[in-house]
Design a protein around this motif. Structure first.
Motif, PDB file in Angstrom:
ATOM      1  N   UNK A  85       0.816  -1.211   0.000  1.00 57.27           N
ATOM      2  CA  UNK A  85       0.000   0.000   0.000  1.00 57.27           C
ATOM      3  C   UNK A  85       0.852   1.264   0.000  1.00 57.27           C
ATOM      4  N   UNK A  86       2.032   1.197   0.596  1.00 56.39           N
ATOM      5  CA  UNK A  86       2.912   2.369   0.599  1.00 56.39           C
ATOM      6  C   UNK A  86       3.354   2.717  -0.823  1.00 56.39           C
ATOM      7  N   UNK A  87       3.573   1.695  -1.638  1.00 56.84           N
ATOM      8  CA  UNK A  87       4.003   1.916  -3.021  1.00 56.84           C
ATOM      9  C   UNK A  87       2.846   2.448  -3.856  1.00 56.84           C
ATOM     10  N   UNK A  88       1.686   1.843  -3.730  1.00 60.30           N
ATOM     11  CA  UNK A  88       0.524   2.285  -4.493  1.00 60.30           C
ATOM     12  C   UNK A  88       0.121   3.702  -4.096  1.00 60.30           C
ATOM     13  N   UNK A  89       0.174   3.989  -2.802  1.00 61.36           N
ATOM     14  CA  UNK A  89      -0.127   5.340  -2.323  1.00 61.36           C
ATOM     15  C   UNK A  89       0.846   6.354  -2.900  1.00 61.36           C
ATOM     16  N   UNK A  90       2.121   5.989  -2.950  1.00 58.04           N
ATOM     17  CA  UNK A  90       3.135   6.896  -3.494  1.00 58.04           C
ATOM     18  C   UNK A  90       2.846   7.226  -4.954  1.00 58.04           C
ATOM     19  N   UNK A  91       2.501   6.219  -5.755  1.00 54.75           N
ATOM     20  CA  UNK A  91       2.200   6.467  -7.170  1.00 54.75           C
ATOM     21  C   UNK A  91       1.005   7.399  -7.328  1.00 54.75           C
ATOM     22  N   UNK A 169      10.170   0.551   0.155  1.00 52.75           N
ATOM     23  CA  UNK A 169      10.214  -0.244   1.387  1.00 52.75           C
ATOM     24  C   UNK A 169      11.127   0.323   2.460  1.00 52.75           C
ATOM     25  N   UNK A 170      11.755   1.498   2.197  1.00 53.05           N
ATOM     26  CA  UNK A 170      12.623   2.055   3.255  1.00 53.05           C
ATOM     27  C   UNK A 170      12.780   3.567   3.163  1.00 53.05           C
ATOM     28  N   UNK A 171      11.762   4.277   2.676  1.00 50.71           N
ATOM     29  CA  UNK A 171      11.834   5.740   2.665  1.00 50.71           C
ATOM     30  C   UNK A 171      10.566   6.314   3.276  1.00 50.71           C
ATOM     31  N   UNK A 228      21.439   4.290  -3.438  1.00 47.83           N
ATOM     32  CA  UNK A 228      22.727   4.260  -2.746  1.00 47.83           C
ATOM     33  C   UNK A 228      22.713   5.194  -1.542  1.00 47.83           C
ATOM     34  N   UNK A 229      22.150   6.402  -1.698  1.00 49.34           N
ATOM     35  CA  UNK A 229      22.128   7.366  -0.600  1.00 49.34           C
ATOM     36  C   UNK A 229      21.145   6.944   0.494  1.00 49.34           C
ATOM     37  N   UNK A 230      19.981   6.453   0.116  1.00 45.73           N
ATOM     38  CA  UNK A 230      19.015   5.990   1.110  1.00 45.73           C
ATOM     39  C   UNK A 230      19.563   4.779   1.864  1.00 45.73           C
ATOM     40  N   UNK A 231      20.278   3.919   1.164  1.00 40.68           N
ATOM     41  CA  UNK A 231      20.854   2.734   1.787  1.00 40.68           C
ATOM     42  C   UNK A 231      20.020   1.494   1.528  1.00 40.68           C
ATOM     43  N   UNK A 232      20.559   0.368   1.916  1.00 37.45           N
ATOM     44  CA  UNK A 232      19.906  -0.915   1.650  1.00 37.45           C
ATOM     45  C   UNK A 232      18.740  -1.152   2.602  1.00 37.45           C
ATOM     46  N   UNK A 233      17.792  -1.961   2.141  1.00 38.94           N
ATOM     47  CA  UNK A 233      16.698  -2.386   3.013  1.00 38.94           C
ATOM     48  C   UNK A 233      17.245  -3.201   4.182  1.00 38.94           C
ATOM     49  N   UNK A 430      12.284  -0.048  13.504  1.00 48.36           N
ATOM     50  CA  UNK A 430      11.073  -0.751  13.939  1.00 48.36           C
ATOM     51  C   UNK A 430       9.946  -0.576  12.925  1.00 48.36           C
ATOM     52  N   UNK A 431       9.808   0.633  12.401  1.00 50.08           N
ATOM     53  CA  UNK A 431       8.777   0.884  11.389  1.00 50.08           C
ATOM     54  C   UNK A 431       9.048   0.081  10.120  1.00 50.08           C
ATOM     55  N   UNK A 432      10.300   0.064   9.714  1.00 50.46           N
ATOM     56  CA  UNK A 432      10.659  -0.686   8.512  1.00 50.46           C
ATOM     57  C   UNK A 432      10.436  -2.180   8.711  1.00 50.46           C
ATOM     58  N   UNK A 433      10.753  -2.654   9.890  1.00 50.20           N
ATOM     59  CA  UNK A 433      10.577  -4.082  10.186  1.00 50.20           C
ATOM     60  C   UNK A 433       9.102  -4.465  10.165  1.00 50.20           C
ATOM     61  N   UNK A 434       8.256  -3.635  10.752  1.00 47.33           N
ATOM     62  CA  UNK A 434       6.823  -3.941  10.796  1.00 47.33           C
ATOM     63  C   UNK A 434       6.153  -3.738   9.446  1.00 47.33           C
ATOM     64  N   UNK A 435       6.690  -2.833   8.657  1.00 40.76           N
ATOM     65  CA  UNK A 435       6.124  -2.548   7.344  1.00 40.76           C
ATOM     66  C   UNK A 435       5.592  -1.135   7.265  1.00 40.76           C
ATOM     67  N   UNK A 436       5.775  -0.490   6.119  1.00 39.53           N
ATOM     68  CA  UNK A 436       5.388   0.908   5.975  1.00 39.53           C
ATOM     69  C   UNK A 436       3.888   1.089   5.838  1.00 39.53           C
ATOM     70  N   UNK A 437       3.187   0.050   5.392  1.00 40.00           N
ATOM     71  CA  UNK A 437       1.737   0.182   5.237  1.00 40.00           C
ATOM     72  C   UNK A 437       1.079   0.569   6.555  1.00 40.00           C
ATOM     73  N   UNK A 438       1.357  -0.178   7.600  1.00 38.83           N
ATOM     74  CA  UNK A 438       0.699   0.062   8.881  1.00 38.83           C
ATOM     75  C   UNK A 438       1.356   1.186   9.662  1.00 38.83           C
ATOM     76  N   UNK A 439       2.680   1.291   9.592  1.00 39.23           N
ATOM     77  CA  UNK A 439       3.371   2.281  10.429  1.00 39.23           C
ATOM     78  C   UNK A 439       3.309   3.698   9.873  1.00 39.23           C
ATOM     79  N   UNK A 440       3.258   3.845   8.550  1.00 35.61           N
ATOM     80  CA  UNK A 440       3.220   5.191   7.953  1.00 35.61           C
ATOM     81  C   UNK A 440       1.829   5.569   7.447  1.00 35.61           C
ATOM     82  N   UNK A 441       1.019   4.564   7.079  1.00 40.56           N
ATOM     83  CA  UNK A 441      -0.281   4.866   6.479  1.00 40.56           C
ATOM     84  C   UNK A 441      -1.459   4.332   7.280  1.00 40.56           C
TER      85      UNK A 441
END
Length: 446
Positions: A85-91, A169-171, A228-233, A430-441
């Motif tokens: 959902x984080x990806x679809x929301x971004x688009x 998945x990590x921004x 590269x600047x954001x870094x790896x998942x 922690x947010x990245x581990x749980x997933x951006x859908x629930x933690x950010x949206x």
């Protein structure tokens, strides 16, 4: 054609020149830039053509469909379930944000003239000032300017949307929106003006029928720098990160393929034979690239995958974009085969060898495919398809590629580091581990 030499100081100065984007100029005439795909402007007052207008209205809708729902589903199916959902929301959000920025200043800076016209347009058409039911843009003299504005808006929408696949998945969503707004302003608009709006790349003879340079190289390089600047998942290389729903990705890829007819054939800005040539080239190159990627993967990995064949199709769509209105179908076929194999190697083997985390292979497909297609346009351009092809030059095409890579890489890095310093790029671990859908949206896929 003799290339204009640009000093290294000049190249580095491009970013500084662009920083003056919002400085208002006087009233400027519409640009009469030598855009490769533009129909010849009439000497007298242009006459609107209902057939051309109908085709361009259709093409505009097709290109918008490429982002929503096409790219949203293509990208959404390839991420893990907790981030779809984080990806679809971004688009969807990018579509909205870029549409408004295009109204405020985007169209004007890309497609009008200014005192710095080699590098950027002016603000004479900010908020579409002066545009009426009777006006046209000289690049599309047989359709209402309203239609040309909206068609070009859909290109401005999909380009930054492509970038996000490199660091999904990590921004943070807030950082993403700031990045899109700044990147559109300081990267997309100048490069679009250089190639299509009367800037120095167009006048140097760089051929880009539908966006190999403006869209795909631009997005691919930005994606590489960004990931590269954001870094790896978190857990990249150790945790399984397989696509959660390839059925969605296949539907998205299919919508991209259909929509691309508006992207490429629509770039003829007329309902004519050139649009037909761009259409058949798009179909042939896409099919050839999809099969080439599939067979390359079959030979190396011993199994032909759905992800492979749809990725190959997108690589073919990318590579034929700059060449669609310049080459014949045989040239398109060769470009497609090369794109399938080269992009497979870049996306799978080169990425693994170098270790960068380009999540959805934005650089491997769009960057590499765009570079390949732009250069091969100089090889396979056919004057019988488009008279502008007689002046095609590999050296000129390489020049356009090199300038775009250097400028885009530098300015994208500056934007990323500024955002990182001011608000940060990544969510918490922690947010990245749980997933951006629930933690950010606050939502999840059921």
């Amino acid at each position: 054609m003799t290339l204009k030499k640009i000093s290294s100081a000049g190249l580095l100065g491009l970013a500084a020149l662009t920083a003056g984007l919002i400085v208002a100029d006087g009233a400027f005439a519409q640009t009469a830039a030598p855009a490769a795909a533009a129909a010849p402007a009439a000497a007298a007052a242009p006459k609107l053509d209902t057939g051309d207008t109908a085709w361009m209205l259709t093409s505009t809708a097709l290109v918008l469909m490429m982002t929503i729902p096409g790219l949203a589903l293509f990208y959404g199916g390839m991420v893990r379930k907790k981030n779809v959902l984080s990806v679809i929301t971004a688009c969807f959000a990018i579509t909205c944000l870029v549409s408004i920025l295009w109204l405020i200043y985007g169209y004007s800076l890309a497609f009008t003239e200014s005192s710095m016209n080699a590098y950027i347009g002016g603000l004479s058409k900010a908020f579409f000032a002066g545009v009426t039911n009777d006006t046209v843009n000289s690049l599309a003299a047989t359709i209402p300017e309203w239609v040309f504005i909206t068609f070009q808006m859909t290109f401005a929408i999909i380009t930054p949307a492509l970038i996000i696949g490199a660091f999904v998945e990590r921004i943070k969503f807030s950082a993403l929106l700031w990045f899109i707004g700044l990147w559109l302003t300081f990267v997309y608009l100048p490069v679009a003006h250089w190639v299509w709006g009367g800037g120095f790349l167009g006048t140097a003879g760089v051929l880009d029928f539908a966006g190999g340079t403006v869209v795909h190289i631009n997005a691919g390089i930005a994606g590489l720098v960004g990931c590269i600047i954001v870094g790896k998942r978190k857990g990249y290389g150790h945790v399984a990160m397989a696509p959660h729903n390839l059925t969605l990705s296949m539907i998205g890829a299919s919508l991209l393929w259909v929509g691309w007819f508006g992207f490429n054939a629509g770039s003829a800005v007329a309902s004519n034979a050139l649009a037909g040539a761009a259409m058949i080239n798009t179909q042939v190159a896409t099919a050839a690239a999809a099969l080439a990627w599939m067979f390359a993967e079959w030979i190396v990995a011993k199994k032909p995958s759905l992800l492979g064949i749809i990725s190959g199709a997108v690589a073919g769509l990318v590579a034929i974009t700059p060449a669609a209105g310049f080459v014949n179908p045989t040239g398109g076929f060769i470009i497609g085969i090369l794109a399938g194999v080269v992009c497979y190697i870049a996306s799978v083997h080169v990425k693994k060898a170098l270790g960068y985390d380009d999540s959805l292979d934005v650089f491997g497909v769009h960057g590499v495919g765009g570079i390949l297609g732009a250069i091969l346009t100089g090889v396979f351009a056919d004057a019988a398809i488009n008279p502008l092809g007689k002046d095609a030059s590999v050296a000129t095409q390489f020049y356009g590629v090199a300038v775009t890579i250097i400028y885009t890489a530098i300015v994208t890095a500056i934007i990323m580091y500024v955002i990182k310093a001011v608000i940060g790029l990544r969510p918490t671990e922690a947010q990245e581990e749980e997933g951006l859908d629930i933690t950010l949206h606050g939502e999840t896929v059921q």
